[in-house]
Scaffold this motif. Structure first.
Motif, PDB file in Angstrom:
ATOM      1  N   PHE A   1      60.315  17.025  -2.257  1.00  0.00           N
ATOM      2  CA  PHE A   1      59.932  15.578  -2.465  1.00  0.00           C
ATOM      3  C   PHE A   1      61.076  14.543  -1.881  1.00  0.00           C
ATOM      4  CE2 PHE A   1      57.379  18.329  -5.211  1.00  0.00           C
ATOM      5  CZ  PHE A   1      56.002  17.680  -4.934  1.00  0.00           C
ATOM      6  N   VAL A   2      60.824  14.115  -0.628  1.00  0.00           N
ATOM      7  CA  VAL A   2      61.454  13.214  -0.075  1.00  0.00           C
ATOM      8  C   VAL A   2      61.419  11.727  -0.588  1.00  0.00           C
ATOM      9  CG1 VAL A   2      62.486  12.436   2.054  1.00  0.00           C
ATOM     10  CG2 VAL A   2      61.702  14.816   1.791  1.00  0.00           C
ATOM     11  N   SER A   3      62.223  10.964  -0.670  1.00  0.00           N
ATOM     12  CA  SER A   3      62.210   9.640  -1.085  1.00  0.00           C
ATOM     13  C   SER A   3      62.099   8.734   0.438  1.00  0.00           C
ATOM     14  CB  SER A   3      63.207   9.033  -2.100  1.00  0.00           C
ATOM     15  OG  SER A   3      64.388   8.953  -1.213  1.00  0.00           O
ATOM     16  N   ASP A   4      61.481   7.599   0.125  1.00  0.00           N
ATOM     17  CA  ASP A   4      61.312   6.753   1.183  1.00  0.00           C
ATOM     18  C   ASP A   4      62.984   6.226   1.821  1.00  0.00           C
ATOM     19  OD1 ASP A   4      58.721   6.176   1.047  1.00  0.00           O
ATOM     20  OD2 ASP A   4      58.953   4.168   0.187  1.00  0.00           O
ATOM     21  N   GLU A   5      63.876   6.355   1.094  1.00  0.00           N
ATOM     22  CA  GLU A   5      65.123   6.009   1.399  1.00  0.00           C
ATOM     23  C   GLU A   5      65.755   7.292   2.303  1.00  0.00           C
ATOM     24  OE1 GLU A   5      63.989   5.529  -1.639  1.00  0.00           O
ATOM     25  OE2 GLU A   5      64.177   3.350  -1.547  1.00  0.00           O
TER      26      GLU A   5
END
Length: 334
Positions: free
Chosen positions: A108-112
């Motif tokens: 689960f990758v964040s926008d940042e």
């Protein structure tokens, strides 16, 4: 050797090409574990472009729990820190040479994290995206703008595709291959026809595919050469008040439309393990339920068959017959 004394070459004195060859056997976790800090020679070898054509994070999954509110997943802070650290080291060592980036579906990758990576991988050509829960519209669009050379995208299903397809159309002039892991309805197919009319390769494998969407794809993508609908749950919407129904085989009109394609890959059979799972999951594969590496295994299997067959209408039954005994195999990672 005299009196038991031996003078040999030190590790740091090895030729760079030999060190690179050794480091090519390391996975990403080993390569970023600190060997670049041993000495200047090792760091130089760790930065060699041969090691960084592909950043494969498909062995990494987030430690997460599902929650009832947006973004519908809570990720353990330690998972985020490990991923952020790995991305920073990888971006530093790769020096912008990464052309393929692969995320695990449940990483689960964040926008940042995504935009940080995009800004440091300007030469990216192939992208395999993770789950969308934490990636917002602004994040993915900003990343796409940085990937001018993007040619291939594998992504989970997305409920509102126009903004993403439009962004790809505007920024990625060499884009030619799309693989989705979710439902393909009339709206999705029409969006493809509007924004990506020059698409050459489309994979809808293991998805809920509406027959009218399949017709739009075949009629409205004139440059399409390869279409993969293996293990799809093919749905036909009957005129009111008729219900939706699952189509058990491809009719002659579809076969005729597909005859212009170089490759057309299908599998619709109750004895096929992957087809069974698509039906159980109602056309939205829950990959996390199944064997680790199954997505990559079936991808490899489909590539083998695509290479074997050049599509002709008369070969349809031959392809289906050859697929059935093989598609259930679980292979190791690439």
């Amino acid at each position: 050797m005299e009196d038991g004394y031996y003078i040999g070459r030190r590790w740091e004195d090895l030729d760079t090409d030999i060190l690179v060859k050794i480091f090519q056997s390391f996975d990403i976790l080993e390569l970023t574990s600190g060997i670049a800090h041993v000495c200047s020679a090792w760091r130089m070898a760790c930065c060699d472009p041969l090691l960084w054509k592909t950043l494969d994070l498909s062995m990494m999954k987030s430690n997460f729990i599902k929650i009832p509110l947006e973004p519908y997943v809570y990720v353990d802070g330690r998972s985020d820190k490990i991923l952020t650290r790995l991305l920073k080291i990888s971006m530093s060592l790769s020096r912008g040479n990464i052309t393929t980036l692969i995320f695990h579906f449940n990483l689960f990758v964040s926008d940042e994290q995504l935009t940080y990576t995009a800004e440091r991988c300007p030469q990216l050509r192939r992208l395999v995206l993770p789950a969308w829960n934490r990636i917002k519209k602004t994040g993915i669009c900003k990343a796409i703008r940085a990937w001018k050379d993007l040619e291939s995208l594998t992504m989970p299903g997305i409920a509102n595709p126009p903004y993403l397809m439009e962004e790809i159309s505007k920024n990625c002039k060499n884009f030619r291959e799309l693989k989705i892991m979710g439902p393909c309805d009339k709206f999705f197919a029409s969006t493809l026809a509007t924004f990506l009319p020059t698409l050459k390769v489309l994979s809808l494998r293991c998805s809920m595919l509406y027959k009218e969407a399949l017709i739009i794809v075949l009629d409205s993508l004139p440059h399409l050469e390869v279409l993969n609908i293996s293990h799809c749950l093919l749905i036909e919407v009957l005129p009111p008040p008729g219900p939706k129904k699952v189509v058990s085989e491809i009719d002659q009109s579809i076969i005729e439309k597909a005859s212009r394609l170089r490759e057309f890959l299908t599998c619709m059979n109750d004895s096929c393990t992957m087809c069974q799972r698509t039906k159980i999951d109602e056309g939205l594969m829950r990959w996390y339920r199944y064997e680790e590496g199954l997505w990559k295994a079936d991808e490899k299997q489909n590539k083998m068959l695509l290479n074997k067959y050049k599509w002709q209408p008369s070969l349809w039954s031959c392809v289906a017959k050859d697929i059935l005994p093989q598609v259930g195999l679980v292979l190791t990672h690439d």
